[in-house]
Scaffold this motif. Structure first.
Motif, PDB file in Angstrom:
ATOM      1  N   GLY A  58       0.762  -1.293  -0.138  1.00  0.00           N
ATOM      2  CA  GLY A  58      -0.022   0.173   0.007  1.00  0.00           C
ATOM      3  C   GLY A  58       0.775   1.229  -0.166  1.00  0.00           C
ATOM      4  N   THR A 114      -7.381  -1.432  -5.035  1.00  0.00           N
ATOM      5  CA  THR A 114      -6.401  -1.371  -3.886  1.00  0.00           C
ATOM      6  C   THR A 114      -5.678  -0.062  -3.885  1.00  0.00           C
ATOM      7  N   GLN A 115      -5.832   0.399  -2.666  1.00  0.00           N
ATOM      8  CA  GLN A 115      -4.974   2.036  -2.718  1.00  0.00           C
ATOM      9  C   GLN A 115      -3.355   1.906  -2.462  1.00  0.00           C
TER      10      GLN A 115
END
Length: 122
Positions: A10, A116-117
């Protein structure tokens, strides 16, 4: 049914390589007429198509990202991956993998992962 799931870190530091994987369950990535894509959305911006890998392994990239984007696949794991090199904070975005169907002149995205960040920051 077919499902897509993104995975990867991330947080990535500037100048490093961002690597994401999309695991496909319920269907093979080698089925004809499907293109397995990566798409992202940066804060306050629209969706940006980054590239795709076809059922035969051919790859296609956005001209604006081609110089530092690579998409590959592992058919034994039914996964396809994205690598984005030399990232900057402008690459901070939610990254999606998606399935695109194309037959003749008819093409459309018909399945998405949850996204997804990824944040690029030191």
């Amino acid at each position: 049914q077919v499902q897509l799931q993104e995975s990867g870190p991330g947080l990535v530091k500037p100048s490093q390589t961002l690597s994401l994987t999309c695991t496909v369950s319920g269907g093979s990535i080698t089925i004809s007429y499907y293109y397995w894509s990566w798409i992202r959305q940066s804060p306050g911006k629209g969706l940006e198509w980054m590239g795709a890998i076809a059922d035969d392994g051919s790859t296609y990239y956005s001209p604006s990202l081609k110089s530092h984007t690579s998409i590959s696949r592992d058919t034994s794991k039914n996964q396809f991956s994205l690598q984005l090199t030399s990232v900057t904070p402008e690459d901070t975005a939610v990254y999606y993998c998606a399935r695109r169907y194309c037959s003749g002149y008819v093409c459309f995205l018909n399945l998405w992962g949850q996204g997804t960040q990824v944040t690029v920051s030191s």
